[in-house]
Write a protein that holds these residues in place. Structure first.
Motif, PDB file in Angstrom:
ATOM      1  N   VAL A   1       0.849  -1.187   0.000  1.00 37.02           N
ATOM      2  CA  VAL A   1       0.000   0.000   0.000  1.00 37.02           C
ATOM      3  C   VAL A   1       0.889   1.243   0.000  1.00 37.02           C
ATOM      4  O   VAL A   1       1.652   1.467   0.947  1.00 37.02           O
ATOM      5  N   THR A   2       0.805   2.036  -1.049  1.00 35.19           N
ATOM      6  CA  THR A   2       1.502   3.321  -1.068  1.00 35.19           C
ATOM      7  C   THR A   2       0.729   4.307  -1.937  1.00 35.19           C
ATOM      8  O   THR A   2       0.026   3.913  -2.871  1.00 35.19           O
ATOM      9  N   GLY A   3       0.811   5.577  -1.590  1.00 31.60           N
ATOM     10  CA  GLY A   3       0.056   6.607  -2.294  1.00 31.60           C
ATOM     11  C   GLY A   3      -1.428   6.588  -1.989  1.00 31.60           C
ATOM     12  O   GLY A   3      -2.207   7.266  -2.662  1.00 31.60           O
ATOM     13  N   ALA A   4      -1.819   5.868  -0.955  1.00 29.73           N
ATOM     14  CA  ALA A   4      -3.240   5.742  -0.609  1.00 29.73           C
ATOM     15  C   ALA A   4      -3.663   6.864   0.343  1.00 29.73           C
ATOM     16  O   ALA A   4      -2.857   7.395   1.104  1.00 29.73           O
ATOM     17  N   VAL A   5      -4.942   7.209   0.288  1.00 30.81           N
ATOM     18  CA  VAL A   5      -5.533   8.176   1.210  1.00 30.81           C
ATOM     19  C   VAL A   5      -6.722   7.483   1.855  1.00 30.81           C
ATOM     20  O   VAL A   5      -7.720   7.185   1.187  1.00 30.81           O
ATOM     21  N   ILE A   6      -6.618   7.213   3.141  1.00 27.16           N
ATOM     22  CA  ILE A   6      -7.658   6.457   3.846  1.00 27.16           C
ATOM     23  C   ILE A   6      -8.474   7.401   4.706  1.00 27.16           C
ATOM     24  O   ILE A   6      -7.941   8.111   5.572  1.00 27.16           O
ATOM     25  N   GLU A   7      -9.767   7.434   4.466  1.00 27.28           N
ATOM     26  CA  GLU A   7     -10.678   8.278   5.237  1.00 27.28           C
ATOM     27  C   GLU A   7     -11.065   7.583   6.543  1.00 27.28           C
ATOM     28  O   GLU A   7     -11.414   6.406   6.546  1.00 27.28           O
ATOM     29  N   VAL A   8     -10.989   8.329   7.632  1.00 26.21           N
ATOM     30  CA  VAL A   8     -11.434   7.828   8.943  1.00 26.21           C
ATOM     31  C   VAL A   8     -12.435   8.853   9.462  1.00 26.21           C
ATOM     32  O   VAL A   8     -12.125   9.692  10.297  1.00 26.21           O
ATOM     33  N   GLY A   9     -13.647   8.770   8.890  1.00 26.85           N
ATOM     34  CA  GLY A   9     -14.617   9.832   9.161  1.00 26.85           C
ATOM     35  C   GLY A   9     -16.028   9.358   9.377  1.00 26.85           C
ATOM     36  O   GLY A   9     -16.963  10.169   9.289  1.00 26.85           O
ATOM     37  N   GLY A  10     -16.197   8.083   9.647  1.00 28.19           N
ATOM     38  CA  GLY A  10     -17.542   7.580   9.897  1.00 28.19           C
ATOM     39  C   GLY A  10     -18.469   7.679   8.700  1.00 28.19           C
ATOM     40  O   GLY A  10     -19.697   7.650   8.835  1.00 28.19           O
ATOM     41  N   GLY A  11     -17.897   7.793   7.495  1.00 30.45           N
ATOM     42  CA  GLY A  11     -18.691   7.873   6.274  1.00 30.45           C
ATOM     43  C   GLY A  11     -18.968   9.290   5.814  1.00 30.45           C
ATOM     44  O   GLY A  11     -19.581   9.493   4.758  1.00 30.45           O
ATOM     45  N   ARG A  12     -18.484  10.288   6.571  1.00 34.20           N
ATOM     46  CA  ARG A  12     -18.717  11.679   6.181  1.00 34.20           C
ATOM     47  C   ARG A  12     -17.966  11.986   4.884  1.00 34.20           C
ATOM     48  O   ARG A  12     -16.815  11.642   4.722  1.00 34.20           O
ATOM     49  N   GLY A  13     -18.627  12.601   3.951  1.00 36.76           N
ATOM     50  CA  GLY A  13     -17.986  12.966   2.700  1.00 36.76           C
ATOM     51  C   GLY A  13     -18.121  11.925   1.600  1.00 36.76           C
ATOM     52  O   GLY A  13     -17.552  12.068   0.535  1.00 36.76           O
ATOM     53  N   MET A  14     -18.885  10.846   1.859  1.00 39.99           N
ATOM     54  CA  MET A  14     -19.086   9.810   0.834  1.00 39.99           C
ATOM     55  C   MET A  14     -19.841  10.407  -0.343  1.00 39.99           C
ATOM     56  O   MET A  14     -20.722  11.236  -0.169  1.00 39.99           O
TER      57      MET A  14
END
Length: 245
Positions: free
Chosen positions: A232-245
């Motif tokens: 895994v590289t260059g990834a952006v992982i959201e940790v937002g409870g689904g906000r912004g989907m």
């Protein structure tokens, strides 16, 4: 999880004196890493490191200072012989409507978040060259969806995504992985400064119907730092409870 995914690893976390940075430092340490906690406030860094215990080191550093970052990295290398994990987390906010925001407040936020992350990535990559490692940049959902009153913060956090992807492409052939995490609304000293009404209004937009905890961000950082994320590289992982989907 109770397993130790990071035994023998040496980690640096910026802005680690409180909030998400401190939670990240604790979780990396819990999984077996030795952790250097960098913070602008030297006393806060020392107290946080002492609280974590053995194999934790408090280091005073201004992330916008090239020499401070170089000196901090050199101190960690002198202490532990190298660096395997570097987390760029340090941040500040100076929220205001754009027409009321000062240039100084714009520059400060861009400097700490974006310049600070760039200096951290560059220094970490230099230390990791020839050995490999994992660099994790803390962005924000504000950098994806934008927040009114945060043109400085949203711009900086969006810039961190671009920095992550560009540096990931540069460093991949050296065995250095660069990824980003985008927290949403997380209960920290920074969000505690929000008004009750503003916090509730933001929380109401989250599909999971609650704010997150710093430890929930830290768990994703541990994953990205570990061999579980070896491809895994260059990834952006959201940790937002689904906000912004």
């Amino acid at each position: 999880m109770t397993g130790r995914l990071l035994d023998g690893r040496r980690a640096v976390v910026t802005g680690a004196g409180q909030g998400i940075g401190l939670a990240i430092a604790r979780e990396l340490h819990r999984h077996g890493a030795r952790v250097a906690l960098l913070d602008l406030d030297s006393e806060r860094a020392s107290v946080a490191a002492a609280e974590i215990g053995d194999d934790a080191l408090g280091v005073a550093a201004d992330v916008t200072s090239e020499s401070d970052i170089a000196d901090a990295a050199a101190a960690v290398v002198a202490e532990w012989g190298g660096i395997d994990i570097w987390v760029n987390n340090a941040g500040v906010t100076r929220d205001a409507a754009m027409r009321k925001m000062s240039v100084d407040d714009f520059d400060l936020v861009i400097g700490v978040h974006l310049r600070g992350s760039w200096l951290g990535v560059r220094q970490a990559a230099a230390v990791m060259y020839g050995h490999g490692g994992s660099i994790i940049n803390i962005s924000s959902m504000s950098g994806k969806i934008g927040n009114p009153g945060q043109t400085n913060y949203s711009a900086a956090k969006a810039g961190i995504v671009g920095l992550t992807k560009a540096s990931a492409k540069e460093q991949a052939r050296h065995g250095i992985r660069v990824n980003a995490v985008q927290p949403g609304l997380i209960r920290t000293p920074m969000t505690a400064a929000m008004s009750t009404e503003a916090f509730a209004a933001t929380e109401s937009t989250i599909p999971m119907q609650r704010a997150g905890e710093p430890e929930e961000v830290a768990g994703v950082v541990v994953f990205l730092a570990s061999e579980l994320a070896s491809y895994v590289t260059g990834a952006v992982i959201e940790v937002g409870g689904g906000r912004g989907m």
